[in-house]
Enzyme design. Structure first.
Site, PDB file in Angstrom:
ATOM      1  CG  HIS A 174      40.736   5.131   7.019  1.00 55.70           C
ATOM      2  ND1 HIS A 174      41.035   4.732   5.732  1.00 55.70           N
ATOM      3  CD2 HIS A 174      40.110   6.325   6.892  1.00 55.70           C
ATOM      4  CE1 HIS A 174      40.603   5.645   4.874  1.00 55.70           C
ATOM      5  NE2 HIS A 174      40.030   6.629   5.544  1.00 55.70           N
ATOM      6  CD  GLU A 175      38.178   8.143   9.774  1.00 55.15           C
ATOM      7  OE1 GLU A 175      38.505   9.347   9.668  1.00 55.15           O
ATOM      8  OE2 GLU A 175      37.611   7.506   8.854  1.00 55.15           O
TER       9      GLU A 175
HETATM   10 ZN    ZN Z   1      39.491   8.450   4.623  1.00 56.79          ZN
END
Ligand code: ZN
Length: 478
Positions: A242-243
């Site tokens: 995600h990051e």
């Molecule tokens: Zn996010």
């Protein structure tokens, strides 16, 4: 940075932010802008369009600088200070209130924040509704009029899908993912996935923090963090992915425009589309695991060596209503946002009072997810956002999810063998496509224009629902 440096760094940042704010809102900036744009509308003085045309970048630069100038000038200094102070106290109170499951201890702070946000909406002009003016801070040009039908339709279509999934005879084995996983091996695996995504470790790094985040100082210095729990490797891995999606966006922003609005991301929703695209559409796909599962089995042989890929794939895609938004699966996630959107909107329109929130929360959880949290810690107190004054932020998560599917569908049309390439461990085409179509433009286009330009269509719920129905229809034999 060593933990002991935090306070001094906060002072340094405050000084820099103060200076930057002073310059941005100075009469000199206003005078320069006024040579080119109508200061009340932001449109070019010569009557041409603020978007496109021959001088696309110049127009965008004026349009976005005017927007930043206007936003920064709307709030009186004393208000900014009052809001800052209130939120700083509210955030500390929220931490304690959550720890002790004591909503009443947080209520006076929340009430103050709500009244300040109403005051803020009034400073921010008269266009649209009060909630519109708060939404616009996080997602430029988003309005209740756009979001309400979107969320209503989401509610109408998502809840029946969830019920069909829950009554399916297919029951993935969730305990498969709740064993012991050495932290160091998790991080090594996460790093390997980030590198495969094309995240550049010469211009970034991965560290561990309690809550994962991405921090960007320049396209050549974009840092990501993940959390690690030895009982749950998915939390760490999917935070990395995600990051990493956020990080790739920031590493892909145009260096030449650094320091101007055009060197920045379009909006929170578009930013979230990048993280969700990697996390869900790539990271939770069968193709992704066709490549990575053998490597995961090698990393954690005791946990996975006897488990077939399909069993594992079913487990990582388990759909199960839960109390906590950040732990939610792809199907239920947006129901958590729906609930928050409705509450925020109703609060801003005085249909709901802060003291009613715990009860409204439980009612909506029951109606949308079929479960009721026993504590406010797992209910209305779970998120930090409102204590920071961030009312109008939550919808950007759902927008990100919807954008991500629309973008990824286009990427797959442009590169038809995308799933095959992913299954072979080649993620470069995904990254290049995103660099090309989204990252390199910075804020040249508004979110609505970007989506229309890239996908040929306006934002819509249909692609997202079609994606969920196909994927989960297959997984749960619906
Ligand atoms: Zn996010």
């Amino acid at each position: 940075m060593p933990a002991g440096g935090g306070e001094a760094r906060a002072d340094q940042l405050a000084t820099l932010q103060g200076l930057a704010h002073e310059r941005l809102t100075s009469p000199e900036t206003a005078a320069l802008l006024a040579r080119w744009v109508d200061m009340s509308t932001g449109l070019p003085l010569d009557g041409t369009s603020a978007e496109g045309g021959e001088d696309e970048f110049a127009r965008a630069l004026l349009r976005e600088t005017w927007r930043d100038y206007t936003k920064a000038s709307q709030l009186p200094n004393d208000f900014v200070m009052r809001l800052g102070k209130t939120c700083s106290l509210a955030q500390q109170a929220w931490v304690e209130a959550k720890r002790h499951d004591d909503f009443l201890a947080f209520l006076p702070h929340l009430t103050q924040i709500v009244s300040l946000k109403k005051e803020e909406a009034a400073y921010r002009g008269t266009a649209g509704t009060a909630y519109d003016r708060l939404l616009d801070i996080y997602e430029p040009n988003a309005t209740e009029a756009q979001l309400t039908p979107l969320f209503d339709e989401l509610k109408r279509r998502l809840i029946p899908l969830l019920h069909r999934i829950l009554s399916s005879s297919v029951k993935p084995d969730e305990h498969l993912l709740r064993q012991q996983y050495a932290a160091e091996r998790q991080l090594t695996f996460g790093k390997m996935v980030l590198a495969a995504m094309g995240y550049d470790f010469d211009r970034g790094r991965l560290d561990v923090s309690a809550h994962p985040f991405t921090t960007s100082l320049h396209p050549t210095d974009v840092r990501v963090t993940t959390r690690v729990s030895e009982e749950d490797f998915t939390g760490s891995l999917f935070s990395c992915i995600h990051e990493g999606g956020h990080g790739l966006y920031d590493q892909g922003l145009p260096k030449a425009f650094y320091g101007t609005p055009l060197g920045e991301a379009v909006s929170l929703g578009i930013h979230e589309s990048q993280s969700r695209l990697w996390e869900n559409l790539v990271g939770l796909s069968l193709a992704f695991w066709e490549h990575f599962y053998p490597l995961l089995q090698k990393t954690f042989p005791d946990q996975f060596s006897g488990v077939p890929l399909k069993t594992f794939y079913g487990a990582v895609n388990l759909v199960k209503p839960s109390f906590i938004r950040v732990d939610a699966d792809e199907v239920t996630y947006n129901l958590h946002i729906l609930l928050r959107f409705e509450i925020e909107r109703d609060i801003m329109e005085n249909r709901v009072q802060p003291e009613d929130l715990p009860e409204i929360w439980r009612d909506k959880m029951k109606a949308y997810l079929g479960i009721v949290p026993a504590t406010d810690r797992e209910g209305v107190l779970q998120d930090v956002h409102w204590s920071l004054g961030a009312i109008g932020y939550f919808p950007t998560y759902t927008l990100g999810n919807l954008y991500s599917v629309q973008f990824f569908n286009c990427a797959k049309e442009d590169v038809p063998d995308m799933p095959k390439l992913i299954a072979a461990g080649n993620f470069t085409p995904v990254k290049i496509w995103l660099n090309e179509h989204i990252h390199r433009w910075g804020r040249t286009f508004t979110a609505n224009s970007l989506v229309a330009r890239v996908t040929g269509k306006p934002l819509s719920l249909d692609p997202f629902m079609a994606y969920l129905e196909a994927k989960y229809g297959d997984l749960y034999h619906l």
